[in-house]
Design a protein around this motif. Structure first.
Motif, PDB file in Angstrom:
ATOM      1  N   TYR C 116     -42.835  35.296  29.848  1.00  0.00           N
ATOM      2  CA  TYR C 116     -43.727  34.393  29.426  1.00  0.00           C
ATOM      3  C   TYR C 116     -42.737  33.413  28.146  1.00  0.00           C
ATOM      4  N   GLU C 117     -42.187  35.165  27.461  1.00  0.00           N
ATOM      5  CA  GLU C 117     -41.635  34.150  26.669  1.00  0.00           C
ATOM      6  C   GLU C 117     -39.908  33.058  26.870  1.00  0.00           C
ATOM      7  N   PHE C 118     -39.161  33.750  27.441  1.00  0.00           N
ATOM      8  CA  PHE C 118     -38.058  33.052  28.121  1.00  0.00           C
ATOM      9  C   PHE C 118     -38.058  31.888  29.233  1.00  0.00           C
ATOM     10  N   ALA C 119     -38.965  31.969  29.743  1.00  0.00           N
ATOM     11  CA  ALA C 119     -39.609  30.886  30.647  1.00  0.00           C
ATOM     12  C   ALA C 119     -40.415  29.948  30.561  1.00  0.00           C
ATOM     13  N   LEU C 120     -41.202  30.299  30.381  1.00  0.00           N
ATOM     14  CA  LEU C 120     -42.714  29.632  30.038  1.00  0.00           C
ATOM     15  C   LEU C 120     -43.212  28.599  28.865  1.00  0.00           C
ATOM     16  N   PRO C 122     -40.269  28.657  26.550  1.00  0.00           N
ATOM     17  CA  PRO C 122     -39.316  26.917  26.575  1.00  0.00           C
ATOM     18  C   PRO C 122     -40.013  25.714  27.388  1.00  0.00           C
ATOM     19  N   ILE C 123     -40.535  26.093  28.541  1.00  0.00           N
ATOM     20  CA  ILE C 123     -39.854  24.554  29.716  1.00  0.00           C
ATOM     21  C   ILE C 123     -41.142  23.532  29.499  1.00  0.00           C
ATOM     22  N   THR C 124     -42.509  24.808  28.959  1.00  0.00           N
ATOM     23  CA  THR C 124     -44.009  23.921  28.639  1.00  0.00           C
ATOM     24  C   THR C 124     -43.656  23.548  26.868  1.00  0.00           C
ATOM     25  N   SER C 125     -43.267  23.995  26.196  1.00  0.00           N
ATOM     26  CA  SER C 125     -43.049  23.385  25.097  1.00  0.00           C
ATOM     27  C   SER C 125     -41.982  22.158  24.991  1.00  0.00           C
ATOM     28  N   THR C 126     -40.796  21.881  25.677  1.00  0.00           N
ATOM     29  CA  THR C 126     -40.188  21.082  25.899  1.00  0.00           C
ATOM     30  C   THR C 126     -40.884  19.929  26.686  1.00  0.00           C
ATOM     31  N   MET C 127     -41.226  20.133  28.150  1.00  0.00           N
ATOM     32  CA  MET C 127     -41.533  19.378  28.045  1.00  0.00           C
ATOM     33  C   MET C 127     -42.483  17.959  27.432  1.00  0.00           C
TER      34      MET C 127
END
Lengths: 336, 300, 231
Positions: C116-120, C122-127
């Motif tokens: 959750y912290e290191f994949a979900l 960063p990726i969703t918020s950067t998208m």
């Protein structure tokens, strides 16, 4: 200068700056965890005797806490460097940059991040649905002993009505999952019908009550809105201002509704009203655009803050570290 | 001049992207190093949120619904921080729920950031409780209207809601005098108004903090169906400054913990980006009208 | 049969929800139907996950273009599912330490929480953050003051963009009190409360009429388009 050359130079400079940042000051992107020893007394019951359960948990802490602990005692082991979280931090930075790299053009880094998030988020939703809803509600009603003994000992026993309802839910859920089967997918139309029916039933009441009636009522405003002063008399300019506000609102709603009313040809009075309605709608869309920009920029700022703060340790707005990172940032800017 | 116009006409969009990155990154670096933030003047909608919470006596139960995920965190996490900050300072009984699957995690983070860090005297299960997530969107609201425990049978810690002190006296959602939602879309503030507030007959009041995209669509509900509204990061910054000034009226911004200045810090990059947007629109129009003029000349 | 049963299921379920809003006697029935709906919604999450696995497996077996990414998707999917359902690395619940499955699935130290912290996150918020760049590009290329409507849209956007930042205070803060309504920050509030409210209110009323009519058509069995055209 051709754009491609310029971009090579820009990216090289950024990489060089990151490299320099890694070697100056306190370095960057490290994560720490604190050891928390748990000890819980378990009372005896008919299934087990009294005991003391002990285990160790590792909680994430800010680098500031690690530095303070190190200053107090160099040999302390309570707060330690976390390799797993540090790898995670670098991975998060990689994913952030990989997504941003799409701005230049589509590339394997972006597609990798995209593939990861599709898989992770689908599974995440599935896991959350399972543990948060299915276990307490569905399995809690259908297999109460198992759920009580293994997961949720304080869950109250289900009523007969709940059990029947959950069998019904299970049947509908299994029918829904038949969509994945090669044959018999038509049966999934039954739970879909249930979903459509419930949604339609809910929406009629809520939309009429909240959006049709309440919003219409809110539009019926006095066209002359007196603003009374301290001495009891009408205040001229505030009254004009408040009345104008109400007039503009009422006229605006009526004109916009006229524009949406297609049963009458937009000619004559209706045409003029519709034209005013279009103007109101354009202002509405302009406002929506302004707020959308605001929202997107805030999200971008949050990501750049993550890169500068958590990854590069270039700024420290939240005070997570002891040593003034501005020194490192300043020295880097001076070098630049 | 014509050379400049031709550059504008054929400008590679990546340069615009770079300009946007610089306009946001520059102020972040400046504010991050200097710690300076811009002053805020709260609008009536933000003041209304503050007043509604402040009007509740200590111990009053409030329902906080985290209907967002980390993708909207840049706008909504600062709002969540300030809302919980004011509720904790007022000693209100906070019941957290989420209608988005990733909401409970954000609730935990906010509890850790505000309550555990600054209000250690507040007890979990007594003064606040995280009831977690339930699927079903508006159908969850429908069930909550008649039976809160049926909609949310257990807390995130696995305790039956009937055993939780913080939920004593709560049979249904209308037993909460105030509903605070932090909303990023569907289901969110709009659904809470449609399914709960409108059918409550004025029993429950609602304030919301929402994303910029939702703000303009929620304005028609304010102030009749929605008592207060924090729109986008600006709304968050206004409310944050109100809460900070009321809780620590004599403190300078330097003495306020940095986590309570997150939204105000983010208004710096906002300023840079907005000015760039306006400059881009003006430049784009100059290029367009110059091109149109030259086409007309060529035709004539 | 294949169309008649679903139609009646929709009608009955819909009317139960509708009536529960008007008659207290049907309230508990509506509540139960709502609860069943919530559980079916959770099962729909599993359907979504299963559907994703099915599509990506087919892509890999056919060696379609980009099948390598499909494999990555599946691997990430499988890892997240296993560590989430298995609560791997989750510390025990302090209330019930003897129960193996009572811990919080995304507690500090769990692999699910790490994902959750290191994949979900960063990726969703950067998208989502990427859109800031595209909005800027679109503003430069597409926002043209061609006519009165476009000028109104652009001017409103300008007022909101300036009025909702400190630029508004700098540019028009000097205006005297009697003209304070013309200050950009006040003007932006006025636009939101009057023009934006009027425009959006008309849209809301229009949508409410549309939703009510469509829902009624479904509940009366007139609209069956949701069943699709197949049999």
């Amino acid at each position: 200068m051709k754009p491609s050359k310029a971009w090579v130079i820009i990216v090289s400079v950024i990489l060089l700056l990151v490299g320099i940042r890694m070697s100056i000051g306190q370095g960057m992107a490290r994560a720490y965890v604190e050891r928390v020893d748990q000890s819980v007394e378990v009372k005896a019951n008919d299934k087990h005797g009294a005991s003391t359960e002990k285990w160790t948990e590792w909680h994430s802490v800010a680098p500031k806490k690690f530095e303070a602990a190190q200053m107090a005692d160099q040999s302390q082991t309570k707060i330690v460097f976390s390799l797993a979280n540090t790898i995670g931090l670098w991975l998060a930075a990689f994913f952030t940059l990989a997504i941003f790299s799409f701005l230049y053009r589509d590339n394997p880094g972006y597609r990798l991040a995209e593939a990861v998030i599709i898989g992770v988020s689908a599974a995440y939703w599935g896991v959350v649905g399972f543990w948060d809803t299915l276990v307490p509600k569905l399995f809690g009603a259908l297999t109460p002993t198992l759920v009580h003994d293994q997961v949720l000992p304080s869950l109250p026993a289900p009523s007969i009505g709940q059990v029947v309802a959950m069998y019904f839910a299970l049947a509908l859920g299994l029918m829904l999952l038949m969509r994945l089967a090669p044959k018999g997918g038509w049966i999934s139309l039954w739970p879909i019908a249930f979903i459509i029916g419930v949604t339609a039933g809910l929406k009629i009441v809520s939309h009429v009550e909240s959006d049709l009636v309440a919003q219409s009522v809110a539009t019926f405003k006095p066209l002359v809105q007196p603003v009374v002063g301290a001495e009891g008399g009408w205040m001229l300019w505030p009254t004009i201002w408040a009345s104008l506000k109400n007039i503009l609102l009422v006229v605006g709603v009526l004109c916009c509704l006229t524009y949406f009313f297609f049963s009458v040809e937009h000619k004559g009075v209706a045409g003029r009203a519709a034209r005013i309605g279009i103007m109101y709608l354009m202002i509405t869309f302009g406002a929506a655009f302004g707020f959308t920009v605001m929202g997107r920029v805030a999200l971008l700022a949050a990501r750049i803050e993550f890169l500068f703060d958590d990854w590069l340790w270039l700024i420290d707005p939240a005070g997570k570290r002891i040593v003034e990172v501005a020194t490192a940032a300043g020295s880097m800017l001076c070098w630049w | 001049m014509s050379k400049l116009l031709s550059i504008l006409e054929s400008l590679d969009r990546r340069w615009i992207f770079l300009a946007m990155a610089i306009s946001v990154a520059g102020p972040i670096l400046y504010i991050g190093i200097t710690g300076k933030t811009l002053p805020e003047t709260p609008t009536p909608a933000a003041r209304a949120v503050y007043k509604e919470i402040e009007a509740l006596p200590p111990g009053t139960p409030v329902l906080l619904s985290f209907d967002f995920d980390p993708a909207s965190g840049g706008e909504l996490i600062p709002m969540a921080t300030s809302l919980v900050h004011q509720c904790a300072a007022r000693r209100l009984r906070m019941v957290f729920i989420a209608l988005w699957p990733l909401g409970p995690q954000l609730i935990d983070e906010t509890i850790k950031r505000v309550i555990l860090a600054d209000y250690p005297d507040l007890k979990e299960g007594v003064d606040y409780v995280n009831v977690g997530f339930q699927s079903g969107n508006e159908a969850v609201m429908k069930v909550m209207l008649t039976d809160f425990a049926k909609a949310f049978p257990i807390t995130k810690n696995g305790i039956a809601v009937g055993d939780v002190v913080a939920l004593q006296g709560i049979q249904r959602v209308l037993d909460f005098p105030l509903l605070i939602t932090i909303s990023a879309g569907y289901p969110g503030a709009k659904e809470w108004i449609q399914y709960v507030v409108s059918s409550s007959g004025g029993k429950i009041k609602m304030v919301t903090g929402c994303t910029g995209v939702q703000t303009s669509a929620l304005y028609p509900y304010y102030p009749n169906q929605l008592s207060g509204l924090l729109g986008a990061i600006k709304g968050a910054a206004e409310y944050e400054s109100l809460v900070n000034s009321s809780l620590a009226p004599n403190d300078t911004s330097a003495a306020i913990p940095a986590k309570y200045l997150e939204a105000q810090r983010r208004m710096g990059p906002q300023l840079g980006a907005h000015l760039l947007m306006i400059a881009l629109i003006i430049l784009g129009n100059i290029a367009y009208f110059a091109q149109r003029k030259s086409k007309v000349r060529a035709t004539s | 049969m294949k169309r008649l049963v679903p139609m009646w299921i929709a009608i009955i379920a819909g009317f139960v929800m509708l009536l529960s809003a008007f008659f207290p006697i049907t309230e508990s029935l509506g509540e139960t139907v709502g609860d069943v709906f919530n559980v079916v919604a959770a099962i729909a999450f599993i359907l979504g996950a299963g559907s994703l696995a099915k599509v990506n497996l087919a892509k890999i077996s056919r060696r379609d273009q980009g099948w390598g990414y499909a494999a990555i998707t599946l691997i990430c999917f499988a890892i997240t599912l296993v560590v989430g359902l298995g609560k791997i690395g989750v510390p025990p619940n302090t209330q019930f330490p003897l129960l193996a499955w009572s811990g919080e699935k995304n507690a500090d130290g769990s692999i699910f929480g790490w994902i959750y912290e290191f994949a979900l996150v960063p990726i969703t918020s950067t998208m989502f953050a990427l859109l800031a760049f595209y909005v800027a590009s679109a503003a430069f290329r597409a926002f043209r003051a061609k006519n009165l409507e476009a000028i109104l849209l652009l001017s409103t956007a300008f007022i909101i963009l300036l009025g909702r930042t400190f630029a508004g205070v700098v540019l028009t803060g000097w205006l005297p009190d009697w003209a304070s309504g013309l200050r950009l920050e006040n003007l932006s509030v006025y636009i939101m409360q009057v023009f934006n409210t009027a425009g959006n209110r008309a849209i809301i009323i229009g949508i409410a009429l549309g939703v009510t009519a469509t829902s009624l058509r479904i509940l009366l069995g007139v609209d069956r388009s949701w069943m699709g055209s197949g049999d």
